[in-house]
Design an enzyme around this catalytic site. Structure first.
Site, short mmCIF file in Angstrom:
data_model
loop_
_atom_site.label_atom_id
_atom_site.label_comp_id
_atom_site.label_asym_id
_atom_site.label_seq_id
_atom_site.Cartn_x
_atom_site.Cartn_y
_atom_site.Cartn_z
N GLY A 1 0.82 -1.20 0.00
CA GLY A 1 0.00 0.00 0.00
C GLY A 1 0.85 1.25 0.00
CB CYS A 2 0.05 4.71 0.96
SG CYS A 2 0.82 6.34 1.05
CG PHE A 3 5.73 5.22 -0.59
CD1 PHE A 3 5.12 6.44 -0.33
CD2 PHE A 3 6.31 5.05 -1.83
CE1 PHE A 3 5.08 7.45 -1.26
CE2 PHE A 3 6.28 6.06 -2.78
CZ PHE A 3 5.66 7.27 -2.50
#
Length: 196
Positions: A29-31
């Protein structure tokens, strides 16, 4: 979800004679959230947000956001294996940092750049990841199948404004809703691995 605890030799505290640092590359997912979680793991010395799975020519946020590059948002974790093992990092990855049953999405973020993937940095890491996923599947901790893939590819650092985003913007709505709860979960579930 049932308690996520393995009493396996694979998760034993690493030997003191291990090399000083190693790296792991994980996508979930979003880093921003991945980075925020792993920055709070004891033995982790550095976490960098970036892209993995595609080529260097399109390893930038605008291109990756097109969902046409093959990249996943990922983090490169530098850690001291005498303090935290690769399987312990995988345990945090699967139990806290993301949902490994979601295909090409995490929370509000949708697309293959938000997929669940492990990018082993050595044959040994690849084998440990395969073993870990097999044991996790056999344990039936999750009601749905694990979709995490083991992939190859280089890691490319993201733009400077993405680095340490949660630390620099702790009150950003995305961080408050999606990422701060993950850090709290790490502290509650694995207090022996948590660092402030």
């Amino acid at each position: 979800m049932k308690a996520f605890v393995f009493s396996l030799a694979l998760l034993a505290t690493p030997a003191a004679a291990a090399p000083r640092t190693e790296t792991a590359v994980l996508a979930g997912g979003c880093f921003w959230g991945m980075e925020a979680v792993f920055e709070h793991v004891k033995g982790v010395t550095d976490v960098v947000s970036g892209f993995a799975g595609g080529s260097g020519k399109d390893a930038n946020y605008d291109s990756v956001s097109s969902e046409q590059t093959g990249h996943a948002e990922a983090v490169r974790i530098t850690y001291n294996p005498s303090q935290v093992s690769y399987p312990q990092l995988l345990q945090v990855f699967f139990a806290v940092a993301h949902d490994p049953t979601e295909v090409n999405r995490q929370g509000p973020d949708v697309g293959p750049s938000y997929r669940s993937a492990i990018f082993p940095q050595s044959p040994r890491q690849a084998q440990m990841a395969k073993t870990f996923i097999a044991r996790l599947n056999a344990s039936h901790v999750y009601k749905k199948p694990i979709v995490t893939k083991i992939e190859s590819g280089g890691f490319y650092m993201a733009e400077a404004y993405h680095q340490d985003f949660a630390r620099k913007h702790p009150n950003h709505p995305y961080i408050l809703v999606n990422d701060r709860p993950k850090v709290a979960s790490l502290k509650a579930r694995y207090p022996n691995l948590f660092k402030a």
